[in-house]
Design an enzyme around this catalytic site. Structure first.
Site, short mmCIF file in Angstrom:
data_model
loop_
_atom_site.label_atom_id
_atom_site.label_comp_id
_atom_site.label_asym_id
_atom_site.label_seq_id
_atom_site.Cartn_x
_atom_site.Cartn_y
_atom_site.Cartn_z
N HIS A 197 0.83 -1.20 0.00
CA HIS A 197 0.00 0.00 0.00
C HIS A 197 0.87 1.26 0.00
O HIS A 197 0.45 2.31 -0.50
CB HIS A 197 -0.90 0.04 1.23
CG HIS A 197 -2.04 -0.94 1.19
ND1 HIS A 197 -1.94 -2.20 1.74
CD2 HIS A 197 -3.28 -0.86 0.65
CE1 HIS A 197 -3.08 -2.84 1.56
NE2 HIS A 197 -3.90 -2.05 0.90
N ASP B 245 -4.41 -6.60 -7.66
CA ASP B 245 -4.70 -5.89 -6.42
C ASP B 245 -4.97 -4.43 -6.81
O ASP B 245 -4.78 -4.04 -7.97
CB ASP B 245 -3.51 -6.00 -5.46
CG ASP B 245 -3.92 -5.92 -3.99
OD1 ASP B 245 -5.04 -5.43 -3.72
OD2 ASP B 245 -3.14 -6.35 -3.13
#
Length: 502
Positions: free
Chosen positions: A178, A250
């Site tokens: 992230h 993702d």
């Protein structure tokens, strides 16, 4: 635009999204917590998405969400609180993993969701992994593979597309994609022995989708994150591992790939062989998708259409009353009860106390430790659960990152307690929890410590004599823990991950 998995803010679909569905330009969605209020509201939202596609004469859209159980549940209001994958790993039970898959699928379908971004088949063999942890079934590839296959079968028999993630394996990392680039530098032999076998098991078990990881697996492709690597996706996943289902990225706004430029990263992912680029939280997605200079891949379009053709029709979906049903709650209770793990004990359990004995319970204020976490919405009711067995019980919380004076104040407040029970949450990342337990030990106290999330916390206070693991802060696990402490339940869980130094 059919190769983009769209997202949008709000509890209802924007007009542009509905128009795109009617015109056949949108195939799929990823929903997030900000799209959800209640199960009834979510069902209404998704019914409108289904209806818009039908109005244009198109197949139902793929609608996916993160509903793993445990620490990552996009929908919590009224749904069954399954303890999660690592708790299943402690049970060693494919039957319970299968039952969990069925529960997840039935409840998602009742809310109009037909794809689950689960299970994680990452092998969590790095105690410092900041993002997987209890989302993994454990550190043994064979165990991870067998439980994943059972859960996938449970989901897909009900009609939900399961997603094995995060390919080629996110378990042995010390960073979070992230926020930046993450590198896995293991040699190829190690990857083929540890990281890849659970994915192969899932593929052989018929999993409908595989989600890519944004990690750099340097032995496979030294130059590209896996999501952007044709070597990893076309040569390894498609050709060598014989995967014929959907390859989904993702979220493409995660920094590990977005740092390259969002447009460039999405193009690279599509060219590398992904079928669906999950746009995540990228703003203005309808405009963004139009600007991507990419010609759709006919094979990807075929796979997407094939997946959509097999989705359950709206009129066949279960009613909302299955969400949180007694049958499903029983599955959660059984997983919780069979996962409680007694790591060590100095003969203190089960607790047999006089009525006037004082139990003090300290738990950590839950937080979302990563963006892939929904723990902040949980209230840990351990003191309440214990009070049902011993009324003279008090509870208090310690904040993550508490300073030394706050730690001392809590330790001082425990001076008169006859029994101290401390529930830790990833203590290795929080010196306050470590300081509190060790301060009590220095004062001659011997607290009962329960790892409420990853089991590794014991390495930071090795003098503790009584130590248990629940792998979950969800209520079924807390209730099962209280039963174990007072002898109503014999802990039978087995550590799914070795605790260093133990």
């Amino acid at each position: 635009m059919l190769q983009f998995m769209h997202s949008f803010r709000g509890k209802t679909a924007p007009p542009g999204i509905l128009k795109g569905l009617r015109e056949g330009r949108i195939s799929s969605f990823c929903l997030f917590g900000y799209n959800v209020d209640t199960p009834a509201q979510l069902r209404q939202l998704n019914e409108r998405l289904y209806a818009a596609a039908a109005e244009g004469g198109h197949l139902p859209p793929i609608i996916g969400i993160d509903q793993e159980g445990g620490q990552l549940m996009a929908v919590t209001s009224g749904t069954t609180e399954l303890p999660g994958n690592m708790a299943l790993g402690a049970t060693r039970s494919p039957e319970l993993a299968y039952a969990a898959g069925r529960v997840l699928a039935r409840e998602l379908l009742a809310m109009g969701v037909n794809m689950n971004f689960a299970p994680s088949v990452d092998v969590n063999n790095n105690p410092a992994n900041p993002v997987i942890g209890t989302r993994s079934f454990g550190e043994n590839p064979a165990l991870v593979g067998s439980l994943a296959v059972a859960m996938i079968r449970g989901m897909q028999e009900m009609g939900v597309i399961a997603t094995a993630k995060h390919f080629p394996g996110h378990g042995d990392v010390a960073g979070d994609t992230h926020f930046g680039g993450v590198y896995v530098d293991h040699p190829l032999l190690r990857l083929t022995e540890i990281e890849l076998p659970p994915f192969k098991a899932a593929i052989d078990g018929g999993v409908g989708a595989v989600m890519t990881a944004h990690i750099n697996a340097t032995a496979l492709d030294p130059d590209h994150p896996s999501t952007l690597s044709p070597i990893i996706l076309r040569q390894l996943l498609r050709s060598r591992m014989d995967f014929e289902g959907l390859i989904i990225t993702d979220a493409m706004d995660m920094h590990a790939v977005a740092r390259l430029g969002r447009t460039k990263a999405v193009c690279a992912a599509l060219n590398a062989g992904v079928d669906l680029a999950l746009l995540g939280h990228i703003p203005a997605q309808l405009f963004f998708a139009k600007m991507i200079p990419y010609t759709p891949d006919p094979e990807s379009l075929r796979r997407i259409a094939d997946a959509r053709s097999r989705l359950p029709k709206w009129e066949t979906l279960p009613a909302l009353d299955v969400v949180g049903s007694a049958e499903h709650q029983q599955v959660a209770r059984e997983i919780a009860e069979k996962s409680i793990t007694l790591v060590r004990d100095a003969g203190r359990l089960p607790l047999r106390l006089s009525p006037d004995a004082h139990i003090a319970v300290v738990t950590v204020q839950p937080e979302n430790l990563t963006p892939a976490d929904t723990s902040a919405d949980v209230t840990i009711g351990l003191d309440t659960a214990i009070r049902r067995y011993h009324p003279r019980t008090t509870g208090m919380q310690i904040a993550r990152g508490a300073d030394a004076s706050a730690v001392r104040a809590i330790a001082n407040a425990l001076d008169d307690a006859d029994v101290i029970i401390i529930g830790t949450i990833n203590a290795g990342e929080d010196p306050a929890q470590v300081q509190l337990v060790n301060l009590l030990l220095d004062r001659g106290k011997q607290p009962i410590v329960i790892a409420l999330r990853v089991p590794y916390d014991l390495t930071h206070f090795l003098r503790v004599e009584t130590y248990l693991c629940t792998y979950s802060i969800r209520q079924p696990s807390i209730d099962a823990l209280a039963r174990a402490l007072f002898g109503e339940l014999t802990p039978t869980g087995t550590l799914p991950c070795a605790i260093p130094e133990i």
